[in-house]
Design a protein around this motif. Structure first.
Motif, PDB file in Angstrom:
ATOM      1  N   ILE A 285      17.934  36.504  -3.450  1.00 25.49           N
ATOM      2  CA  ILE A 285      16.674  36.084  -2.760  1.00 25.49           C
ATOM      3  C   ILE A 285      15.421  36.858  -2.947  1.00 25.49           C
ATOM      4  CG2 ILE A 285      17.837  34.953  -1.010  1.00 25.49           C
ATOM      5  CD1 ILE A 285      16.556  36.786   1.128  1.00 25.49           C
ATOM      6  N   GLN A 286      15.157  38.141  -3.182  1.00 19.64           N
ATOM      7  CA  GLN A 286      14.219  39.473  -3.702  1.00 19.64           C
ATOM      8  C   GLN A 286      13.912  39.343  -4.990  1.00 19.64           C
ATOM      9  OE1 GLN A 286      15.052  43.371  -1.966  1.00 19.64           O
ATOM     10  NE2 GLN A 286      14.882  42.522  -0.231  1.00 19.64           N
ATOM     11  N   ALA A 287      14.551  38.830  -5.750  1.00 23.67           N
ATOM     12  CA  ALA A 287      14.116  38.589  -7.047  1.00 23.67           C
ATOM     13  C   ALA A 287      12.368  37.095  -7.794  1.00 23.67           C
ATOM     14  CB  ALA A 287      15.394  37.850  -7.694  1.00 23.67           C
ATOM     15  N   PRO A 288      11.744  37.894  -7.849  1.00 20.38           N
ATOM     16  CA  PRO A 288      10.631  36.802  -8.898  1.00 20.38           C
ATOM     17  C   PRO A 288      11.214  35.808  -9.146  1.00 20.38           C
ATOM     18  CG  PRO A 288      11.058  38.318 -10.019  1.00 20.38           C
ATOM     19  CD  PRO A 288      11.873  38.635  -9.275  1.00 20.38           C
ATOM     20  N   THR A 289      11.987  35.083 -10.399  1.00 22.64           N
ATOM     21  CA  THR A 289      12.084  34.231 -10.221  1.00 22.64           C
ATOM     22  C   THR A 289      13.035  33.589  -9.798  1.00 22.64           C
ATOM     23  OG1 THR A 289      12.945  34.793 -12.435  1.00 22.64           O
ATOM     24  CG2 THR A 289      10.669  34.485 -11.773  1.00 22.64           C
ATOM     25  N   ASP A 290      13.712  32.302 -10.158  1.00 23.66           N
ATOM     26  CA  ASP A 290      15.196  32.196 -10.228  1.00 23.66           C
ATOM     27  C   ASP A 290      16.452  31.846 -11.587  1.00 23.66           C
ATOM     28  OD1 ASP A 290      14.405  31.250  -7.752  1.00 23.66           O
ATOM     29  OD2 ASP A 290      13.991  28.865  -8.233  1.00 23.66           O
ATOM     30  N   TYR A 291      15.382  32.701 -12.276  1.00 25.77           N
ATOM     31  CA  TYR A 291      16.626  33.067 -13.589  1.00 25.77           C
ATOM     32  C   TYR A 291      16.075  34.082 -14.234  1.00 25.77           C
ATOM     33  CZ  TYR A 291      16.865  28.040 -12.315  1.00 25.77           C
ATOM     34  OH  TYR A 291      17.381  26.361 -12.242  1.00 25.77           O
ATOM     35  N   ALA A 292      16.968  34.570 -15.037  1.00 28.44           N
ATOM     36  CA  ALA A 292      17.023  35.921 -16.436  1.00 28.44           C
ATOM     37  C   ALA A 292      17.466  36.014 -16.367  1.00 28.44           C
ATOM     38  CB  ALA A 292      17.258  36.986 -14.671  1.00 28.44           C
ATOM     39  N   LEU A 293      16.933  36.995 -17.827  1.00 30.51           N
ATOM     40  CA  LEU A 293      17.950  36.564 -19.443  1.00 30.51           C
ATOM     41  C   LEU A 293      18.637  37.681 -19.818  1.00 30.51           C
ATOM     42  CD1 LEU A 293      17.641  34.920 -21.956  1.00 30.51           C
ATOM     43  CD2 LEU A 293      16.176  37.154 -22.840  1.00 30.51           C
ATOM     44  N   ILE A 294      19.657  37.713 -19.390  1.00 28.93           N
ATOM     45  CA  ILE A 294      20.956  39.104 -19.656  1.00 28.93           C
ATOM     46  C   ILE A 294      21.386  39.051 -20.667  1.00 28.93           C
ATOM     47  CG2 ILE A 294      23.421  39.302 -18.900  1.00 28.93           C
ATOM     48  CD1 ILE A 294      21.261  38.040 -16.284  1.00 28.93           C
ATOM     49  N   SER A 295      21.768  40.265 -21.483  1.00 19.56           N
ATOM     50  CA  SER A 295      22.234  40.993 -22.176  1.00 19.56           C
ATOM     51  C   SER A 295      23.698  40.605 -22.753  1.00 19.56           C
ATOM     52  CB  SER A 295      21.835  42.456 -22.346  1.00 19.56           C
ATOM     53  OG  SER A 295      22.539  42.892 -23.316  1.00 19.56           O
ATOM     54  N   PRO A 296      23.816  40.459 -22.995  1.00 13.77           N
ATOM     55  CA  PRO A 296      25.634  39.799 -23.996  1.00 13.77           C
ATOM     56  C   PRO A 296      26.590  40.621 -24.344  1.00 13.77           C
ATOM     57  CG  PRO A 296      24.287  38.930 -26.096  1.00 13.77           C
ATOM     58  CD  PRO A 296      23.567  38.896 -25.006  1.00 13.77           C
ATOM     59  N   ASP A 297      25.275  41.651 -24.794  1.00 16.27           N
ATOM     60  CA  ASP A 297      26.317  43.657 -24.455  1.00 16.27           C
ATOM     61  C   ASP A 297      26.560  43.696 -23.503  1.00 16.27           C
ATOM     62  OD1 ASP A 297      26.359  42.807 -27.517  1.00 16.27           O
ATOM     63  OD2 ASP A 297      24.338  43.506 -27.752  1.00 16.27           O
ATOM     64  N   THR A 298      25.633  44.396 -22.599  1.00 20.26           N
ATOM     65  CA  THR A 298      25.639  44.694 -21.418  1.00 20.26           C
ATOM     66  C   THR A 298      25.782  44.508 -20.068  1.00 20.26           C
ATOM     67  OG1 THR A 298      22.943  45.222 -21.042  1.00 20.26           O
ATOM     68  CG2 THR A 298      24.319  47.262 -22.844  1.00 20.26           C
ATOM     69  N   GLY A 299      25.050  43.073 -19.910  1.00 20.40           N
ATOM     70  CA  GLY A 299      25.431  42.164 -18.310  1.00 20.40           C
ATOM     71  C   GLY A 299      24.378  42.807 -17.892  1.00 20.40           C
ATOM     72  N   ARG A 300      23.483  42.775 -18.257  1.00 15.68           N
ATOM     73  CA  ARG A 300      22.285  43.943 -17.348  1.00 15.68           C
ATOM     74  C   ARG A 300      20.972  42.595 -18.006  1.00 15.68           C
ATOM     75  NH1 ARG A 300      23.005  48.336 -14.862  1.00 15.68           N
ATOM     76  NH2 ARG A 300      20.783  48.707 -14.859  1.00 15.68           N
ATOM     77  N   ALA A 301      20.123  42.765 -16.727  1.00 14.05           N
ATOM     78  CA  ALA A 301      19.266  41.662 -17.115  1.00 14.05           C
ATOM     79  C   ALA A 301      17.924  42.605 -18.390  1.00 14.05           C
ATOM     80  CB  ALA A 301      18.733  41.450 -15.771  1.00 14.05           C
ATOM     81  N   ILE A 302      17.632  41.506 -18.956  1.00  9.08           N
ATOM     82  CA  ILE A 302      16.278  42.047 -20.066  1.00  9.08           C
ATOM     83  C   ILE A 302      15.486  41.723 -19.136  1.00  9.08           C
ATOM     84  CG2 ILE A 302      15.676  41.491 -22.071  1.00  9.08           C
ATOM     85  CD1 ILE A 302      18.391  40.761 -22.808  1.00  9.08           C
ATOM     86  N   ASN A 303      15.066  40.081 -18.794  1.00  6.66           N
ATOM     87  CA  ASN A 303      13.721  39.684 -18.284  1.00  6.66           C
ATOM     88  C   ASN A 303      13.890  38.464 -16.966  1.00  6.66           C
ATOM     89  OD1 ASN A 303      12.843  39.962 -21.650  1.00  6.66           O
ATOM     90  ND2 ASN A 303      11.380  41.021 -20.188  1.00  6.66           N
ATOM     91  N   TYR A 304      13.347  38.935 -16.291  1.00  7.91           N
ATOM     92  CA  TYR A 304      13.363  37.191 -15.327  1.00  7.91           C
ATOM     93  C   TYR A 304      12.592  36.566 -16.069  1.00  7.91           C
ATOM     94  CZ  TYR A 304      14.719  40.245 -11.608  1.00  7.91           C
ATOM     95  OH  TYR A 304      15.625  40.966 -10.741  1.00  7.91           O
ATOM     96  N   LEU A 305      13.012  35.629 -16.525  1.00  7.40           N
ATOM     97  CA  LEU A 305      12.275  33.794 -16.697  1.00  7.40           C
ATOM     98  C   LEU A 305      11.216  33.443 -15.858  1.00  7.40           C
ATOM     99  CD1 LEU A 305      15.069  32.759 -18.845  1.00  7.40           C
ATOM    100  CD2 LEU A 305      12.741  34.679 -19.616  1.00  7.40           C
ATOM    101  N   TYR A 306      10.181  33.222 -16.371  1.00  2.00           N
ATOM    102  CA  TYR A 306       9.011  32.307 -15.775  1.00  2.00           C
ATOM    103  C   TYR A 306       7.986  31.655 -16.732  1.00  2.00           C
ATOM    104  CZ  TYR A 306       4.887  31.171 -13.172  1.00  2.00           C
ATOM    105  OH  TYR A 306       3.632  31.042 -12.237  1.00  2.00           O
ATOM    106  N   THR A 307       8.209  30.217 -16.134  1.00  5.91           N
ATOM    107  CA  THR A 307       7.294  29.334 -16.662  1.00  5.91           C
ATOM    108  C   THR A 307       6.303  28.700 -15.514  1.00  5.91           C
ATOM    109  OG1 THR A 307       7.293  26.955 -18.286  1.00  5.91           O
ATOM    110  CG2 THR A 307       8.784  27.715 -16.115  1.00  5.91           C
ATOM    111  N   THR A 308       5.169  28.039 -16.355  1.00  3.42           N
ATOM    112  CA  THR A 308       4.355  27.237 -15.944  1.00  3.42           C
ATOM    113  C   THR A 308       4.173  25.639 -16.459  1.00  3.42           C
ATOM    114  OG1 THR A 308       2.534  27.638 -17.619  1.00  3.42           O
ATOM    115  CG2 THR A 308       2.643  29.407 -14.984  1.00  3.42           C
ATOM    116  N   SER A 309       5.416  25.604 -16.896  1.00  9.39           N
ATOM    117  CA  SER A 309       5.254  24.060 -18.357  1.00  9.39           C
ATOM    118  C   SER A 309       5.482  23.427 -17.374  1.00  9.39           C
ATOM    119  CB  SER A 309       6.231  24.050 -19.249  1.00  9.39           C
ATOM    120  OG  SER A 309       5.841  23.462 -19.789  1.00  9.39           O
ATOM    121  N   THR A 310       4.915  22.250 -16.894  1.00 10.15           N
ATOM    122  CA  THR A 310       6.047  21.318 -15.934  1.00 10.15           C
ATOM    123  C   THR A 310       7.546  20.319 -16.829  1.00 10.15           C
ATOM    124  OG1 THR A 310       4.360  19.563 -16.263  1.00 10.15           O
ATOM    125  CG2 THR A 310       4.427  21.072 -14.528  1.00 10.15           C
TER     126      THR A 310
END
Length: 349
Positions: A285-310
């Motif tokens: 619940i402390q993550a800045p956004t609801d979605y993250a970009l995960i590396s398929p090799d390491t399984g670790r988060a690369i970026n948190y994904l954020y959008t302002t587009s409706t």
């Protein structure tokens, strides 16, 4: 609480740029929905938007797209579709609760002719091949543990393909259905032309005209300025001393305000990057956004994904392998995982 974190994260996206991260090479995964080619030489990504599917024809946009018995990844695979293959969309199904790596948007489609359809033999007349039960479930396999993909009613005729024990494989009947991840289907939006339609030069850039408010001009009547005269001082006869003016002009004092000069440091240029990974829902619940970009090799988060587009619904991309382009910044509370404001998304096969 997560909304507050998102607002703070958006405000801090212009923080100092990070050292460049290596671009991940393409990698195959166990789920065929996320096969990936190499990043080099890919076509330009499409504009960031996610239009919901509507009932009607659609075209598959990837190779080896799994057709499943239910709208979830753990459901059985009935068959696979290839790039460019046409399908008929019945409706789009949205999952309220889905796994972090599972798509939230699924397309309910008419069951392809090559997909299996099975019914229990005891409810089909052997001579006439007609259904004898008031309602008979059509399943994806020869057993009650397989998903229901349609139904028949009493009197319906079936065409038998083969039999296995107490089950008969039949041709898919009208109304039979299956599910595919919605992001792998594309529908052409009909363009309605009219006499008043003005063609635009570019579909990627939309200019919104700003209506100018007319400015009313007030008529100002200037008061004529009368030149001031200085009266000659009158000196009494025989009287010596200082001259006493009868009338003098009054001068207004002008004050000069000193302006302080401020030196404004220009912000660093935006850091535009391109990242490749799998979209997954965040758990904390402390993550800045609801979605993250995960590396398929390491399984670790690369970026948190954020959008302002409706127009962009990130829940439709969960579990998909994508290339994302956008502005990357660092939130001081998540120093190891930067946030990327999405500008473009491309789904990989």
């Amino acid at each position: 609480m997560k909304t507050i974190f998102r607002m703070m994260a958006a405000a801090l996206l212009t923080a100092p740029a990070l050292a460049d991260q290596p671009v991940l090479p393409g990698a195959d995964t166990n789920a065929t929905e996320v096969r990936s080619p190499a990043l080099t030489g890919l076509p330009a990504p499409s504009e960031v938007r996610s239009d919901p599917l509507v009932p009607g024809p659609a075209v598959v946009t990837a190779n080896r797209v799994n057709v499943r018995g239910q709208a979830r990844l753990r459901s059985e695979v009935l068959t696979q579709l290839t790039n460019g293959e046409p399908v008929t969309v019945i409706e789009e199904v949205r999952l309220r609760r889905s796994a972090p790596d599972e798509p939230s948007a699924w397309a309910k489609i008419a069951l392809p002719g090559k997909a299996p359809a099975w019914v229990h033999a005891s409810y089909v007349d052997a001579a006439t091949k007609t259904v004898t039960a008031s309602k008979l479930n059509v399943r994806s396999g020869p057993g009650e543990n397989f998903s229901v993909v349609g139904s028949l009613v009493k009197g319906d005729t079936v065409r038998e393909i083969q039999s296995r024990g107490d089950w008969i494989q039949i041709e898919p009947p009208p109304g039979a259905y299956a599910f595919v991840a919605a992001q792998y289907l594309k529908q052409e939006t009909p363009v309605i032309a009219s006499a008043d339609t003005v063609p635009t030069e570019s579909a990627a850039t939309i200019e919104i005209p700003v209506e100018e408010t007319p400015v009313e001009t007030a008529t100002i009547t200037e008061t004529p300025v009368v030149a001031a005269t200085t009266e000659t001082p009158v000196i009494a006869p025989g009287e010596a001393g200082e001259l006493t003016p009868v009338a003098t002009n009054e001068m207004a004092a002008l004050e000069t305000a000193e302006m302080e000069e401020f030196v404004i440091d220009e912000p660093p240029p935006p850091r535009i990057v391109q990242r490749e990974g799998i979209v997954r829902g965040t758990v904390s619940i402390q993550a800045p956004t609801d979605y993250a970009l995960i590396s398929p090799d390491t399984g670790r988060a690369i970026n948190y994904l954020y959008t302002t587009s409706t127009n962009l619904d990130l829940s439709r991309y969960k579990g998909l392998h994508i290339i994302v382009t956008g502005e990357e910044g660092l939130d001081i509370r998540w120093k190891n995982t930067p946030i990327i404001t999405i500008q473009r998304i491309q789904v990989l096969e």
